[in-house]
Scaffold this motif. Structure first.
Motif, mmCIF file in Angstrom:
data_model
loop_
_atom_site.group_PDB
_atom_site.id
_atom_site.type_symbol
_atom_site.label_atom_id
_atom_site.label_comp_id
_atom_site.label_asym_id
_atom_site.label_seq_id
_atom_site.Cartn_x
_atom_site.Cartn_y
_atom_site.Cartn_z
ATOM 1 N N VAL A 150 21.032 -2.854 16.389
ATOM 2 C CA VAL A 150 22.467 -2.582 16.509
ATOM 3 C C VAL A 150 23.176 -3.403 15.435
ATOM 4 O O VAL A 150 22.933 -4.605 15.319
ATOM 5 C CB VAL A 150 22.997 -2.965 17.904
ATOM 6 C CG1 VAL A 150 24.500 -2.744 17.990
ATOM 7 C CG2 VAL A 150 22.266 -2.173 18.981
ATOM 8 N N LEU A 203 26.847 -4.492 14.098
ATOM 9 C CA LEU A 203 28.292 -4.529 14.349
ATOM 10 C C LEU A 203 29.001 -4.909 13.055
ATOM 11 O O LEU A 203 28.635 -5.894 12.421
ATOM 12 C CB LEU A 203 28.625 -5.565 15.430
ATOM 13 C CG LEU A 203 27.893 -5.423 16.772
ATOM 14 C CD1 LEU A 203 28.356 -6.514 17.734
ATOM 15 C CD2 LEU A 203 28.144 -4.052 17.383
ATOM 16 N N ALA A 210 35.572 -2.648 11.161
ATOM 17 C CA ALA A 210 35.983 -1.328 10.649
ATOM 18 C C ALA A 210 36.888 -1.509 9.437
ATOM 19 O O ALA A 210 37.803 -2.329 9.444
ATOM 20 C CB ALA A 210 36.719 -0.551 11.741
ATOM 21 N N ALA A 224 19.754 2.103 12.101
ATOM 22 C CA ALA A 224 20.452 1.235 13.050
ATOM 23 C C ALA A 224 21.560 1.999 13.765
ATOM 24 O O ALA A 224 22.077 2.989 13.252
ATOM 25 C CB ALA A 224 21.049 0.027 12.330
ATOM 26 N N ARG A 225 21.911 1.547 14.941
ATOM 27 C CA ARG A 225 23.116 2.052 15.602
ATOM 28 C C ARG A 225 24.268 1.215 15.075
ATOM 29 O O ARG A 225 24.344 0.015 15.334
ATOM 30 C CB ARG A 225 23.006 1.901 17.120
ATOM 31 C CG ARG A 225 21.843 2.703 17.680
ATOM 32 C CD ARG A 225 21.739 2.524 19.166
ATOM 33 N NE ARG A 225 22.918 3.047 19.842
ATOM 34 C CZ ARG A 225 23.044 3.073 21.162
ATOM 35 N NH1 ARG A 225 22.091 2.599 21.917
ATOM 36 N NH2 ARG A 225 24.133 3.577 21.707
ATOM 37 N N VAL A 226 25.147 1.855 14.327
ATOM 38 C CA VAL A 226 26.235 1.136 13.682
ATOM 39 C C VAL A 226 27.503 1.257 14.524
ATOM 40 O O VAL A 226 27.929 2.364 14.855
ATOM 41 C CB VAL A 226 26.493 1.655 12.259
ATOM 42 C CG1 VAL A 226 27.728 1.009 11.660
ATOM 43 C CG2 VAL A 226 25.262 1.385 11.379
ATOM 44 N N VAL A 227 28.067 0.127 14.893
ATOM 45 C CA VAL A 227 29.296 0.089 15.687
ATOM 46 C C VAL A 227 30.371 -0.597 14.861
ATOM 47 O O VAL A 227 30.245 -1.769 14.509
ATOM 48 C CB VAL A 227 29.078 -0.664 17.017
ATOM 49 C CG1 VAL A 227 30.374 -0.680 17.831
ATOM 50 C CG2 VAL A 227 27.947 -0.037 17.809
ATOM 51 N N ARG A 228 31.407 0.162 14.527
ATOM 52 C CA ARG A 228 32.541 -0.408 13.800
ATOM 53 C C ARG A 228 33.534 -0.950 14.811
ATOM 54 O O ARG A 228 33.995 -0.236 15.696
ATOM 55 C CB ARG A 228 33.242 0.666 12.986
ATOM 56 C CG ARG A 228 32.442 1.241 11.834
ATOM 57 C CD ARG A 228 33.227 2.432 11.325
ATOM 58 N NE ARG A 228 32.826 2.855 10.012
ATOM 59 C CZ ARG A 228 32.588 4.122 9.676
ATOM 60 N NH1 ARG A 228 32.707 5.080 10.585
ATOM 61 N NH2 ARG A 228 32.237 4.443 8.455
ATOM 62 N N LEU A 229 33.872 -2.217 14.646
ATOM 63 C CA LEU A 229 34.816 -2.847 15.577
ATOM 64 C C LEU A 229 36.214 -2.845 14.974
ATOM 65 O O LEU A 229 36.400 -3.241 13.818
ATOM 66 C CB LEU A 229 34.378 -4.282 15.854
ATOM 67 C CG LEU A 229 32.985 -4.430 16.488
ATOM 68 C CD1 LEU A 229 32.595 -5.904 16.566
ATOM 69 C CD2 LEU A 229 32.952 -3.798 17.879
ATOM 70 N N ASN A 241 21.950 8.997 14.704
ATOM 71 C CA ASN A 241 22.693 7.745 14.878
ATOM 72 C C ASN A 241 24.036 7.771 14.159
ATOM 73 O O ASN A 241 24.220 7.159 13.129
ATOM 74 C CB ASN A 241 21.861 6.538 14.432
ATOM 75 C CG ASN A 241 21.368 6.679 13.009
ATOM 76 O OD1 ASN A 241 21.156 7.783 12.527
ATOM 77 N ND2 ASN A 241 21.210 5.572 12.322
ATOM 78 N N VAL A 287 29.900 4.708 15.403
ATOM 79 C CA VAL A 287 31.065 4.841 16.287
ATOM 80 C C VAL A 287 32.054 3.736 15.964
ATOM 81 O O VAL A 287 31.700 2.709 15.391
ATOM 82 C CB VAL A 287 30.657 4.768 17.777
ATOM 83 C CG1 VAL A 287 29.755 5.937 18.142
ATOM 84 C CG2 VAL A 287 29.974 3.445 18.095
ATOM 85 N N THR A 288 33.299 3.964 16.316
ATOM 86 C CA THR A 288 34.338 2.947 16.127
ATOM 87 C C THR A 288 34.935 2.630 17.488
ATOM 88 O O THR A 288 35.323 3.545 18.222
ATOM 89 C CB THR A 288 35.436 3.462 15.170
ATOM 90 O OG1 THR A 288 34.828 3.838 13.932
ATOM 91 C CG2 THR A 288 36.485 2.394 14.902
ATOM 92 N N ILE A 289 34.983 1.336 17.818
ATOM 93 C CA ILE A 289 35.445 0.938 19.155
ATOM 94 C C ILE A 289 36.342 -0.298 19.061
ATOM 95 O O ILE A 289 36.374 -0.984 18.049
ATOM 96 C CB ILE A 289 34.255 0.600 20.094
ATOM 97 C CG1 ILE A 289 33.479 -0.612 19.536
ATOM 98 C CG2 ILE A 289 33.344 1.799 20.277
ATOM 99 C CD1 ILE A 289 32.506 -1.223 20.519
#
Lengths: 271, 271
Positions: free
Chosen positions: A6, A8, A11, A27-32, B253, B256-258
């Protein structure tokens, strides 16, 4: 290794090359929606409950790996330590790792004296520099603002270990503005090496240090470049096109767009 | 070497990484309002009058350099030639160079038999494939249209030499659509290797060739990847985000944006 990764990222403040690689490699990409520091806080407080194992510079094994930057450098210099090692400083993982590497190299007798560490921050993200100016009495987090995304960090997590590294090596901490970083990058790039903006804070910092007399001209210095040119193609191109907000481009070779005719090409080459 | 470099590229159809590198390393970059073929024509007809020395695959020294791709490959395989060498085909410089390398390796006795060359074109830029289907009787230029910018070429300049290479090695030419190229790229990327879209035409082509029986499952094949993942970060990211025009993304994959909260992160990881 079959492990799920993952990643992080803040954004809107992550270099395009890095983002594309993270996604590409699976990877699992998470934009914060927040800055690096908000993400760092989230991870420090909630990683365990979320069953995430943190592998950024908070992780001691990461520091062991980063030590090899200095050990390889010393080996390549045949264990004749340079006078200074100059490096970009954001979250301060490199400062911590370099300090540990030098401490161990001295303890093992691989070098006779430690080089001085010169940490260079972006002026818009320089809490470590401010702290250094106050003899490291305290760390005042800032809201980070710089084009050098890799060091766009307002609350560095490795502060204590970095302070020890600077103190033990009689080092120093500087801050350079984005204009200076991008001009240094243009020089590094034009030399055929190439690096992302944050990396070139080291070169900009050394230039400033020589100008102010902190570093003498006869001293042997090694500047560390931490990221490849292709990590941040957008900033490179915008600098040369003169379209980077808040930055004065002194680039000499602005790309031009012309009709595909011999006359237009002759004119473009003549200019 | 102190030489001035001029880089001509089609405006709007050049991968961002390549464009940024050309500018960064100090070339004068000229974007032509036209496609690759218009630029190639311009250069062929007017380079001498403009005092430009052309170093793309028209240049015989360039081909000598590209030969080393095959010579290194054969050496790494201890001069036991694979059954097939599969590679992306646009301007056909690689086809010409690979053919010459194999001819010379045979003449010198370094290998006992040549591998078969399998050239793979993007379906939207496949004049060589069309020509192959008509036994190479003629080359009909096309208007090139593909996301694989490195092979987005409608009038390949090395056609004659490429024909010779395919004929001498009992080779073949295939065409694969952009969906297949990008799915192959996702597989190459997820393996931790990574490549730009055009490169992955080779992998997509081999998959098609096995499906149609042209290549047997027991045969030893080497696919050539010609460009690094970071050359084209935009296409990589857009594929995984599902925003590439005309392409169906089968990427697993999607970033996402959170909000930077533990609840939002837990939800994102749970999905």
């Amino acid at each position: 290794a079959g492990l799920e990764a993952v990643v992080l990222v803040p954004a809107g403040a992550t270099a395009l090359g890095k983002l594309s690689q993270s996604v590409a490699y699976g990877a699992r990409v998470v934009r914060l929606e927040g800055d690096f520091d908000a993400g760092m806080r989230l991870v420090r407080e909630h990683a365990e409950a979320l069953e995430l194992y943190v592998v950024n510079s908070l992780n001691p094994f990461r520091v062991e790996g980063q030590k090899t930057i200095v050990l390889d450098l010393l080996q390549q210099e045949r264990w004749r330590a340079p006078d200074w090692i100059v490096f970009p400083a954001g979250n301060l993982g490199n400062a911590a790792a370099f300090g540990k590497a030098l401490r161990e190299a001295l303890a093992h007798g691989w070098i006779e004296r430690a080089p001085r560490l010169l940490a260079v921050q972006a002026a818009g993200a320089a809490p470590f520099h401010a702290s250094f100016e106050g003899d490291f009495a305290r760390l005042e987090p800032v809201h980070a603002d710089t084009l050098a995304t890799a060091i766009k960090i307002g609350a560095p997590v490795s502060f204590r270990r970095a302070v020890r590294a600077i103190r033990e090596t009689n080092g120093a901490v500087l801050a350079v503005d984005d204009d200076a970083i991008l001009d240094a990058k243009a020089a590094v790039d034009a030399a055929g090496i190439g690096a992302e903006p944050a990396s070139c804070a080291s070169v900009a910092g050394l230039k400033q240090a020589v100008a102010t007399g902190l570093v003498a001209r006869h001293e042997r210095c090694v500047c560390i470049l931490t990221g490849h040119l292709l990590k941040d193609p957008e900033t490179t191109l915008a600098y040369h096109e003169g379209t980077l907000a808040g930055v004065e481009s002194r680039a000499a070779n602005r790309p031009v767009t012309i009709a595909p005719t011999p006359e237009a090409l002759a004119r473009a080459l003549g200019e």
